[in-house]
Enzyme design. Structure first.
Site, mmCIF file in Angstrom:
data_model
loop_
_atom_site.group_PDB
_atom_site.id
_atom_site.type_symbol
_atom_site.label_atom_id
_atom_site.label_comp_id
_atom_site.label_asym_id
_atom_site.label_seq_id
_atom_site.Cartn_x
_atom_site.Cartn_y
_atom_site.Cartn_z
ATOM 1 N N THR A 217 0.837 -1.204 0.000
ATOM 2 C CA THR A 217 0.000 0.000 0.000
ATOM 3 C C THR A 217 0.872 1.254 0.000
ATOM 4 O O THR A 217 0.587 2.237 -0.692
ATOM 5 C CB THR A 217 -0.937 0.012 1.218
ATOM 6 O OG1 THR A 217 -1.662 -1.215 1.265
ATOM 7 C CG2 THR A 217 -1.926 1.167 1.128
ATOM 8 N N HIS B 125 3.244 5.769 -2.916
ATOM 9 C CA HIS B 125 4.463 6.451 -3.365
ATOM 10 C C HIS B 125 4.447 6.657 -4.879
ATOM 11 O O HIS B 125 4.683 7.774 -5.369
ATOM 12 C CB HIS B 125 5.675 5.615 -2.936
ATOM 13 C CG HIS B 125 6.990 6.126 -3.407
ATOM 14 N ND1 HIS B 125 7.806 6.905 -2.620
ATOM 15 C CD2 HIS B 125 7.640 5.976 -4.592
ATOM 16 C CE1 HIS B 125 8.905 7.216 -3.307
ATOM 17 N NE2 HIS B 125 8.831 6.670 -4.507
ATOM 18 N N GLU B 126 4.138 5.594 -5.614
ATOM 19 C CA GLU B 126 4.156 5.705 -7.077
ATOM 20 C C GLU B 126 3.025 6.613 -7.561
ATOM 21 O O GLU B 126 3.184 7.353 -8.540
ATOM 22 C CB GLU B 126 4.077 4.319 -7.720
ATOM 23 C CG GLU B 126 5.153 3.331 -7.273
ATOM 24 C CD GLU B 126 6.598 3.788 -7.511
ATOM 25 O OE1 GLU B 126 6.816 4.829 -8.152
ATOM 26 O OE2 GLU B 126 7.509 3.087 -7.033
ATOM 27 N N HIS C 234 4.258 10.102 -7.433
ATOM 28 C CA HIS C 234 5.013 10.524 -8.625
ATOM 29 C C HIS C 234 4.066 10.950 -9.742
ATOM 30 O O HIS C 234 4.310 11.934 -10.439
ATOM 31 C CB HIS C 234 5.901 9.383 -9.125
ATOM 32 C CG HIS C 234 7.127 9.153 -8.324
ATOM 33 N ND1 HIS C 234 8.009 10.159 -7.998
ATOM 34 C CD2 HIS C 234 7.644 8.024 -7.783
ATOM 35 C CE1 HIS C 234 9.011 9.651 -7.292
ATOM 36 N NE2 HIS C 234 8.809 8.368 -7.134
ATOM 37 N N ASP D 157 11.021 12.036 -5.479
ATOM 38 C CA ASP D 157 11.487 11.206 -4.367
ATOM 39 C C ASP D 157 12.084 12.070 -3.266
ATOM 40 O O ASP D 157 12.620 13.154 -3.515
ATOM 41 C CB ASP D 157 12.566 10.227 -4.850
ATOM 42 C CG ASP D 157 11.983 9.064 -5.611
ATOM 43 O OD1 ASP D 157 10.991 8.472 -5.138
ATOM 44 O OD2 ASP D 157 12.529 8.737 -6.676
HETATM 45 ZN ZN LIG Z 1 9.991 7.117 -6.052
#
Ligand SMILES: [Zn+2]
Length: 170
Positions: A105, A110-111, A114, A120
């Site tokens: 999860t 995180h993705e 983006h 990051d």
């Molecule tokens: Zn990343």
């Protein structure tokens, strides 16, 4: 009352439909698909819900003509995304990375970050989703920090009209 609708052409042959009837900010709906990551459908939905709970200028909705497409891999190369940072991307979730103990999860959140435009921040704390693998496998937080949410909220206040180039990020 009829909603005013503005369609803005964007790359990849899709359209972002922007509802301009909102009082202050525009709300952009981004559609995602999780069918390519059948082992992580629940976690992907939770990650999207976490973003939806944190911001109002952009909404992540499953289905439709998805511009954010999840896949799963098993090559140990780590999870990553190829994205323009403006709501279009391919996200690859690595089953081996999950087997190493990283929370799926959190990886999905995180993705998605983006794809919403965030970079990051591996040296950041566990309270950030963009710190990714930095805090280690003990960190399972999948809820964006207040600062991360505020950044996305600002970026999408005007539908994030300036489209960036596609880049790859882990
Ligand atoms: Zn990343």
């Amino acid at each position: 009352m009829l909603a005013g609708v503005l369609a803005a052409a964007v790359p990849f042959g899709v359209q972002l439909v922007v509802d301009t009837s909102a009082h202050a900010a525009q709300v952009t709906t981004l559609y995602y698909s999780s069918s390519g990551a059948p082992d992580y459908v629940t976690q992907i939905d939770q990650a999207a819900a976490n973003w939806n709970n944190a911001v109002t200028d952009v909404r992540l909705v499953k289905g439709g003509s998805a511009t954010i497409v999840f896949h799963e891999t098993n090559d140990g190369q780590g999870s990553y995304t190829s994205t323009d940072g403006h709501g279009h991307g391919q996200i690859y979730l690595d089953r081996q990375q999950v087997a190493e103990g990283f929370a799926p999860t959190r990886i999905a959140a995180h993705e998605l970050g983006h794809n919403l435009g965030l970079p990051d921040d591996y040296s950041g704390p566990c309270s950030e989703v963009m710190s990714g693998h930095g805090p280690g496998t003990s960190c399972t937080n999948a809820v964006p920090s207040a600062a991360e949410a505020a950044q996305v909220q600002r970026d999408w206040a005007n539908a994030f009209a300036a489209v960036g180039g596609v880049r790859q990020a882990e």
